[in-house]
Design an enzyme around this catalytic site. Structure first.
Site, PDB file in Angstrom:
ATOM      1  N   SER A  36       0.870  -1.179   0.000  1.00  0.00           N
ATOM      2  CA  SER A  36       0.000   0.000   0.000  1.00  0.00           C
ATOM      3  C   SER A  36       0.905   1.227   0.000  1.00  0.00           C
ATOM      4  O   SER A  36       1.847   1.307   0.790  1.00  0.00           O
ATOM      5  CB  SER A  36      -0.900   0.011   1.239  1.00  0.00           C
ATOM      6  OG  SER A  36      -1.683   1.185   1.277  1.00  0.00           O
ATOM      7  N   ASN A 193       3.830  -1.208 -27.697  1.00  0.00           N
ATOM      8  CA  ASN A 193       5.126  -0.809 -27.167  1.00  0.00           C
ATOM      9  C   ASN A 193       6.034  -2.034 -27.140  1.00  0.00           C
ATOM     10  O   ASN A 193       5.622  -3.144 -27.491  1.00  0.00           O
ATOM     11  CB  ASN A 193       5.014  -0.130 -25.794  1.00  0.00           C
ATOM     12  CG  ASN A 193       4.519  -1.060 -24.692  1.00  0.00           C
ATOM     13  OD1 ASN A 193       4.714  -2.280 -24.727  1.00  0.00           O
ATOM     14  ND2 ASN A 193       3.863  -0.490 -23.692  1.00  0.00           N
ATOM     15  N   ASP A 254      -0.627   7.228 -26.417  1.00  0.00           N
ATOM     16  CA  ASP A 254      -1.814   7.634 -27.181  1.00  0.00           C
ATOM     17  C   ASP A 254      -1.516   8.871 -28.021  1.00  0.00           C
ATOM     18  O   ASP A 254      -1.961   8.977 -29.169  1.00  0.00           O
ATOM     19  CB  ASP A 254      -2.980   7.927 -26.227  1.00  0.00           C
ATOM     20  CG  ASP A 254      -3.339   6.726 -25.364  1.00  0.00           C
ATOM     21  OD1 ASP A 254      -3.074   5.593 -25.785  1.00  0.00           O
ATOM     22  OD2 ASP A 254      -3.881   6.933 -24.260  1.00  0.00           O
TER      23      ASP A 254
END
Length: 329
Positions: A36, A193, A254
């Site tokens: 976390s 990629n 993108d």
């Protein structure tokens, strides 16, 4: 060129971790990993692969058509897209659900740990390209989406005889090898990629040579090393554009696709298309979020010349801009 962008439409929740993920990973405990991270900041941005691509294409003078599904919380996002020149008429609102959400945590090395909640995107499988009412499009971009929808659009493009760019990206890990192979075989262009290209080969059983032999255009982005284009039996190496600074890597791929595709629409050579993609990617990298960068086409051409030298083909980009302005007035 009438271009349809299919794929995810989402809100991005972007977080920054002021450390390094690698320092908290124990290699011999990966089978029971539990981590976390306390983050420094979080912002909500407009995102989604289809809309990220369409946004930068619009900056470069196109009016791309986004084809996808969203939730009831989309109206403000729609108004923004329309304001920059994206055609949203084929974005379908699904009652009672939220728009898809992308959660990304970025460390000091620009490594990311991400999760994606599909939300309304799941309903894209029920939205057929056959519902497009304006004739047969010239090009369809099939980017990460509901897996069933991606496979459907591949089959529909083949049935219609429409050229499509296949961009499985993050869905390489979810889409079956058989579906990936169907997407590759018959595509006019493939975008991945470097890591995704290896996964694509692993899951489909196709070698890199076999993929490049069957797909007329293969574009592999390499991050800071630029990109490589395989087309017409040749290999074109694209140098990355050095950003003025690095703000956030989200959506950089993108933006590269958008710059490349816009060059393709204008009939430019492969090297120039790749260089346009590299420059668009740098603009995105310099801003936080995949739709925060902005430039005029004149600014884009000027910076292109600073990085790659003069290119007469770019006059087409400026002339297209001027002609579009005249048509709109």
């Amino acid at each position: 060129m009438k271009t349809i962008c299919t794929g995810s439409i989402a809100y991005d929740y972007l977080m920054t971790f002021p450390g390094h993920f690698r320092e908290h990973i124990v290699p011999d405990r990966l089978d029971s990993i539990s981590l976390s991270f306390l983050v420094d900041s979080m912002v909500r941005q407009r995102g989604g692969v289809a809309t990220n691509i369409a946004y930068t294409m619009a900056l470069l003078g196109d009016r791309p058509i986004v084809f996808g599904t969203v939730g009831e919380d989309f109206e403000e996002y729609r108004q923004f897209l329309e304001s920059v020149g994206v055609d949203t008429r084929y974005i379908r609102v699904v009652p009672g659900v939220f728009t898809a959400s992308f959660f990304a945590n970025t460390d000091l090395d620009n490594n990311q740990i991400c999760s994606f909640y599909p939300g309304a995107m799941t309903y894209a499988r029920d939205f057929s390209l056959m519902e497009f009412r304006e004739g047969i499009p010239d090009l369809v971009i099939i980017s990460p989406n509901d897996p069933v929808a991606m496979d459907r659009y591949v089959e529909e493009c083949k049935a219609l005889g429409v050229r499509y760019f296949y961009d499985p990206s993050q869905q390489v890990v979810r889409v079956s090898g058989e579906e990936l192979r169907r997407g590759v075989e018959g595509a006019f262009g493939l975008f991945v990629n470097e890591y995704e290209f290896e996964l694509l080969q692993k899951h489909t059983g196709l070698t890199a040579a076999a993929i490049c032999a069957s797909v007329p255009l293969v574009v592999v982005t390499l991050g800071a090393k630029g990109a490589v284009i395989y087309a017409e039996g040749k290999e074109f190496r694209i140098q990355a554009v050095k950003p003025t600074h690095i703000a956030d890597p989200t959506g950089v791929g993108d933006a590269f696709r958008a710059g490349f595709i816009r060059g393709f629409q204008l009939g430019l050579d492969w090297m120039t298309c790749g260089q346009m993609g590299a420059l668009a990617a740098a603009y995105c990298l310099e801003r936080k979020g995949p739709q925060s960068h902005a430039f005029t086409r004149e600014e884009f051409v000027q910076r292109f010349r600073q990085n790659f030298g003069d290119n007469d083909a770019l006059v087409i980009l400026l002339e297209d801009s001027i002609n579009m302005t005249r048509r709109n007035t």
